[in-house]
Design a protein around this motif. Structure first.
Motif, PDB file in Angstrom:
ATOM      1  N   GLY A   8       0.831  -1.205   0.000  1.00 53.64           N
ATOM      2  CA  GLY A   8       0.000   0.000   0.000  1.00 53.64           C
ATOM      3  C   GLY A   8       0.860   1.247   0.000  1.00 53.64           C
ATOM      4  O   GLY A   8       0.557   2.227  -0.671  1.00 53.64           O
ATOM      5  N   LEU A   9       1.981   1.212   0.728  1.00 52.27           N
ATOM      6  CA  LEU A   9       2.842   2.380   0.788  1.00 52.27           C
ATOM      7  C   LEU A   9       3.536   2.626  -0.536  1.00 52.27           C
ATOM      8  O   LEU A   9       3.646   3.760  -0.992  1.00 52.27           O
ATOM      9  CB  LEU A   9       3.886   2.201   1.891  1.00 52.27           C
ATOM     10  N   ILE A  10       3.987   1.566  -1.171  1.00 47.59           N
ATOM     11  CA  ILE A  10       4.689   1.706  -2.441  1.00 47.59           C
ATOM     12  C   ILE A  10       3.773   2.278  -3.506  1.00 47.59           C
ATOM     13  O   ILE A  10       4.168   3.108  -4.310  1.00 47.59           O
ATOM     14  CB  ILE A  10       5.257   0.342  -2.898  1.00 47.59           C
ATOM     15  N   SER A  11       2.483   1.876  -3.471  1.00 51.86           N
ATOM     16  CA  SER A  11       1.562   2.315  -4.526  1.00 51.86           C
ATOM     17  C   SER A  11       1.305   3.808  -4.484  1.00 51.86           C
ATOM     18  O   SER A  11       0.876   4.384  -5.472  1.00 51.86           O
ATOM     19  CB  SER A  11       0.234   1.567  -4.402  1.00 51.86           C
ATOM     20  N   ILE A  19      -0.938  12.605   1.168  1.00 51.04           N
ATOM     21  CA  ILE A  19      -1.759  11.811   2.079  1.00 51.04           C
ATOM     22  C   ILE A  19      -1.560  12.273   3.517  1.00 51.04           C
ATOM     23  O   ILE A  19      -2.513  12.354   4.293  1.00 51.04           O
ATOM     24  CB  ILE A  19      -1.415  10.311   1.947  1.00 51.04           C
ATOM     25  N   ILE A  20      -0.319  12.600   3.883  1.00 51.88           N
ATOM     26  CA  ILE A  20      -0.056  13.089   5.233  1.00 51.88           C
ATOM     27  C   ILE A  20      -0.842  14.372   5.484  1.00 51.88           C
ATOM     28  O   ILE A  20      -1.454  14.562   6.529  1.00 51.88           O
ATOM     29  CB  ILE A  20       1.450  13.352   5.436  1.00 51.88           C
ATOM     30  N   ALA A 259      -6.189   8.777  -2.405  1.00 54.17           N
ATOM     31  CA  ALA A 259      -6.278   9.164  -0.998  1.00 54.17           C
ATOM     32  C   ALA A 259      -7.355   8.366  -0.284  1.00 54.17           C
ATOM     33  O   ALA A 259      -7.139   7.887   0.839  1.00 54.17           O
ATOM     34  CB  ALA A 259      -6.575  10.665  -0.893  1.00 54.17           C
ATOM     35  N   ARG A 260      -8.486   8.208  -0.938  1.00 52.64           N
ATOM     36  CA  ARG A 260      -9.569   7.452  -0.320  1.00 52.64           C
ATOM     37  C   ARG A 260      -9.163   6.005  -0.069  1.00 52.64           C
ATOM     38  O   ARG A 260      -9.473   5.429   0.976  1.00 52.64           O
ATOM     39  CB  ARG A 260     -10.812   7.503  -1.203  1.00 52.64           C
ATOM     40  N   ARG A 261      -8.468   5.414  -1.015  1.00 52.69           N
ATOM     41  CA  ARG A 261      -8.068   4.013  -0.839  1.00 52.69           C
ATOM     42  C   ARG A 261      -7.087   3.861   0.321  1.00 52.69           C
ATOM     43  O   ARG A 261      -7.204   2.939   1.138  1.00 52.69           O
ATOM     44  CB  ARG A 261      -7.445   3.480  -2.124  1.00 52.69           C
ATOM     45  N   VAL A 262      -6.119   4.775   0.403  1.00 46.72           N
ATOM     46  CA  VAL A 262      -5.134   4.698   1.478  1.00 46.72           C
ATOM     47  C   VAL A 262      -5.804   4.903   2.836  1.00 46.72           C
ATOM     48  O   VAL A 262      -5.548   4.162   3.797  1.00 46.72           O
ATOM     49  CB  VAL A 262      -4.022   5.741   1.263  1.00 46.72           C
ATOM     50  N   LEU A 263      -6.677   5.891   2.907  1.00 47.80           N
ATOM     51  CA  LEU A 263      -7.385   6.141   4.170  1.00 47.80           C
ATOM     52  C   LEU A 263      -8.267   4.959   4.552  1.00 47.80           C
ATOM     53  O   LEU A 263      -8.344   4.581   5.732  1.00 47.80           O
ATOM     54  CB  LEU A 263      -8.231   7.415   4.047  1.00 47.80           C
ATOM     55  N   ARG A 264      -8.937   4.385   3.563  1.00 50.66           N
ATOM     56  CA  ARG A 264      -9.810   3.236   3.821  1.00 50.66           C
ATOM     57  C   ARG A 264      -9.016   2.072   4.396  1.00 50.66           C
ATOM     58  O   ARG A 264      -9.412   1.462   5.396  1.00 50.66           O
ATOM     59  CB  ARG A 264     -10.501   2.827   2.521  1.00 50.66           C
TER      60      ARG A 264
END
Length: 476
Positions: A8-11, A19-20, A259-264
């Protein structure tokens, strides 16, 4: 909180600074702002007109500022160099103060001189108040003490004074005293309350004398007009109904797929909810009026229905955002005891109240707005959820009925105990029908884009401010 997987971080490696920032954005749940009589007496009967209610209610909730002119792009530009005093009864993470802060920032963005006063502040230091005051000062808002000659001087010099909530009315007599008659003709009173205990003459006795009242929904405006007439024998001033809008910051997150995917992923991992599980949420300060107790009963009944009917659905969870881990009120203790009693601890997750609701909206599948009695005055969290393309299950009360299109962007259920079973069935229906969830979410997003954006709200508020300033100028 748990860490993201390395994949997830690499993507999103190149976009991680964004995102931060998004994670640190402070938004409200709700984020969720906004005389002609002689001054020698506040005798309530002098405002009656043959026992009829004749208050004019102006409706700006459907106004759309879609023009491309400079004025429509910056509808509040006429407020440049004006001096505006904002008076809030408190400074907290609740909807009223956060809305007023948002209006302060909108006004500062066009060059308005903005001064903030908090009428009720604890004697002890408070981290939340300190943080919010620093946020305002960083944006150029001057923060003054509620009492003292400086507050009086600013009130007298201001072009406009905005009182936020009915309770803020106590500030007038306690601070302005003999100067009240000089200030009330330039007051816009922004009222958010729907509860009966706010209808006290000591709070609102000057209400008939102000330039105008701004209220977030038609339901609340009608309620105040009738209630002040019937209970207090006073008449509302000209009243402006102004529906709210989502901030640009929230919309940026809602429309950013990455952003939504990372937060989810981040929130679900922290809650112990798997990728394909269904997650319902109720996002309000935990209190009986917000209906978390009845919602949890509905949630439990929905689990029973799924088991009885042997429905094939993914595991469903709920997150209650709005707890106060430090206070641990009697009501919240009841909620937690209910969860333990029904043995659904693995399905119900409590989260402390927060300014930043975007991560939770990104992580869930359905929002439940279960405010009881007369419902929400408006319910900012409802339009925020719709921005994230979420269907809304709401009570058929208050401003929710002016936001949710029943059967199209969500479903409405009765307030009170009679709504428990209906809400349970609606939860099951959305759990078993992904097409309905997605279709309602899409329609909700379209409705937000059409009516509930920041520029819509700015345009609507600008019409109110122009009208109020004209009245103040005529009086002067």
């Amino acid at each position: 909180m748990a860490k993201h997987s390395s994949m997830g971080l690499i993507s999103v490696q190149k976009r991680w600074p964004l995102i931060i920032i998004l994670l640190c954005i402070t938004l409200s749940t709700a984020i969720v702002f906004f005389i002609r009589a002689s001054f020698d007496s506040c005798n309530s009967q002098q405002y009656m007109e043959n026992n009829k209610i004749s208050t004019q209610i102006h409706s700006f909730e459907s106004s759309k500022s879609g023009k491309s002119s400079a004025e429509s792009e910056t509808p509040l530009s006429f407020m440049k160099s004006k001096l505006v005093l904002l008076v809030s009864h408190e400074l907290s993470l609740s909807g009223g103060p956060l809305l007023l802060m948002e209006l302060a920032f909108l006004l500062r963005a066009v060059g308005t001189k903005v001064v903030w006063i908090t009428n009720q502040k604890p004697t002890e230091s408070d981290e939340v108040i300190y943080s919010l005051e620093q946020k305002m000062m960083d944006r150029g808002v001057q923060v003054l003490s509620a009492k003292g000659q400086a507050a009086v001087d600013i009130a007298l010099k201001a072009d406009l004074v905005i009182l936020n909530t009915a309770v803020a009315g106590k500030w007038l007599d306690s601070v302005l005293k003999e100067n009240v008659p000089h200030v009330v003709p330039k007051i816009l009173w922004w009222i958010h309350e729907m509860r009966g205990h706010y209808f006290k003459l000591e709070y609102v006795k000057h209400l008939p004398l102000v330039a105008g009242a701004m209220i977030d929904s038609h339901t609340t405006a009608e309620y105040w007009k009738n209630r002040t007439h019937d209970r207090l024998g006073i008449k509302m001033p000209d009243t402006y109904v102004v529906h709210l809008g989502n901030s640009k910051d929230l919309m940026e997150v809602a429309e950013d797929i990455v952003a939504r995917r990372v937060l989810r992923e981040h929130i679900r991992e922290s809650l112990g909810v798997r990728k394909d599980d269904l997650l319902f949420a109720i996002i309000n300060s935990v209190s009986r009026g917000k209906g978390q107790d009845l919602f949890l009963r509905s949630f439990y009944e929905s689990l029973q229905l799924i088991q009885e009917k042997k429905l094939q659905v993914p595991p469903i969870h709920t997150v209650v955002v709005g707890s106060d881990m430090n206070a641990q009120t009697k009501f919240e203790t009841e909620l937690r005891n209910f969860v333990v009693e029904k043995k659904i601890q693995d399905r119900v997750h409590f989260v402390n109240k927060t300014l930043n609701v975007a991560p939770y909206l990104a992580s869930i599948d359905v929002l439940v707005q279960n405010s009881q009695a007369r419902g929400e005055c408006f319910g900012r969290i409802t339009i925020e959820a719709m921005a994230f393309q979420l269907p809304v299950l709401g009570t058929a009360a208050g401003g929710t009925m002016e936001i949710v299109v029943n059967g199209t962007t969500g479903w409405l259920h009765p307030a009170g105990k009679e709504g428990v079973q209906t809400l349970a069935k609606n939860i099951v229906e959305l759990a078993t029908n992904v097409e309905t969830r997605l279709a309602m979410g899409k329609k909700g997003y379209e409705r937000v884009k059409e009516m509930f954006l920041e520029h819509h709200m700015s345009h609507r508020i600008s019409l109110v401010l122009k009208d109020v300033l004209q009245k103040a100028k005529k009086y002067a």
